[in-house]
Every structure is written in C-alpha cells, then in structure tokens.
Design a protein around this motif. Structure first.
Motif, PDB file in Angstrom:
ATOM      1  N   GLN A 183       0.734  -1.209   0.077  1.00 21.16           N
ATOM      2  CA  GLN A 183       0.036   0.127   0.072  1.00 21.16           C
ATOM      3  C   GLN A 183       0.768   1.351  -0.066  1.00 21.16           C
ATOM      4  OE1 GLN A 183      -0.602  -2.568   2.262  1.00 21.16           O
ATOM      5  NE2 GLN A 183      -2.041  -3.378   0.757  1.00 21.16           N
TER       6      GLN A 183
ATOM      7  N   GLN B 258      -3.494  -5.542  -9.299  1.00 19.40           N
ATOM      8  CA  GLN B 258      -4.894  -5.676  -9.553  1.00 19.40           C
ATOM      9  C   GLN B 258      -4.913  -5.377 -11.136  1.00 19.40           C
ATOM     10  OE1 GLN B 258      -7.555  -6.905  -7.635  1.00 19.40           O
ATOM     11  NE2 GLN B 258      -8.211  -7.137  -9.597  1.00 19.40           N
TER      12      GLN B 258
ATOM     13  N   ALA C 218      -2.267   3.708 -10.879  1.00 17.18           N
ATOM     14  CA  ALA C 218      -2.524   2.821  -9.927  1.00 17.18           C
ATOM     15  C   ALA C 218      -2.095   3.316  -8.437  1.00 17.18           C
ATOM     16  CB  ALA C 218      -1.831   1.366 -10.278  1.00 17.18           C
TER      17      ALA C 218
ATOM     18  N   LYS D  63      -2.274  -1.980  -5.919  1.00 15.02           N
ATOM     19  CA  LYS D  63      -3.264  -1.586  -7.152  1.00 15.02           C
ATOM     20  C   LYS D  63      -2.688  -1.996  -8.380  1.00 15.02           C
ATOM     21  CE  LYS D  63      -5.639   2.159  -4.565  1.00 15.02           C
ATOM     22  NZ  LYS D  63      -5.881   3.380  -4.515  1.00 15.02           N
TER      23      LYS D  63
END
Length: 85
Positions: free
Chosen positions: A32, A76, A68, A73
């Motif tokens: 993150q 993903q 992102a 992200k």
C-alpha cells in the motif's frame, strides 16, 4: 490441504520484490506504499513498466502505474488482464 494465494497476492509479492531489489525501495515498503512516497518519478515508472511488460508478456504503461499508485493496485491491474505470477 493445499493453501493457494490469490493471483493479486502473488503478483503483489513479485512486484514488491522487484521494487526492493532493483529499484531500491526500502525494506519496510508495503503493497500500500504510494509510489510517490518512494520517490518514484515518471522515469522510474517507465523502467518498472518495461520490466513488468517483459516479465509477464503483457503491456502495462507508466501512466497505468502512476494511476494505480501502489504495488497492490498495479498487481490488480495486471490480474484484471489475466496475468498470473
């Protein structure tokens, strides 16, 4: 019983390892952690995009990585395209 990790989790681990080993992200970097906090400018994101494109055989651009914003992200985005680590 076999425990499997999700495609996103596996991709996240691969990307995070790349950032730590090749792009000098600090060892405490998490999925993150924002790329911006790592000091990654557009040039670094271009290089990361090229590495990921070569590794997985599917194009991801530096703009997509910028949008992102984090390893999780970005993983993903790749998983949504069918990439598996």
């Amino acid at each position: 019983m076999t425990i499997t990790t999700s495609p996103v989790t596996a991709l996240t681990e691969v990307i995070l390892d790349l950032l730590i080993t090749k792009y000098e992200a600090p060892a405490g970097t998490t999925p993150q952690t924002a790329f911006e906090l790592l000091g990654y400018d557009s040039l670094v994101l271009v290089e990361v995009a090229v590495d990921l494109t070569r590794r997985f055989g599917i194009e991801i651009t530096d703009d997509e990585l910028h949008q992102a914003g984090t390893t999780a992200k970005a993983a993903q985005v790749l998983a949504d395209r069918g990439v598996r680590a």
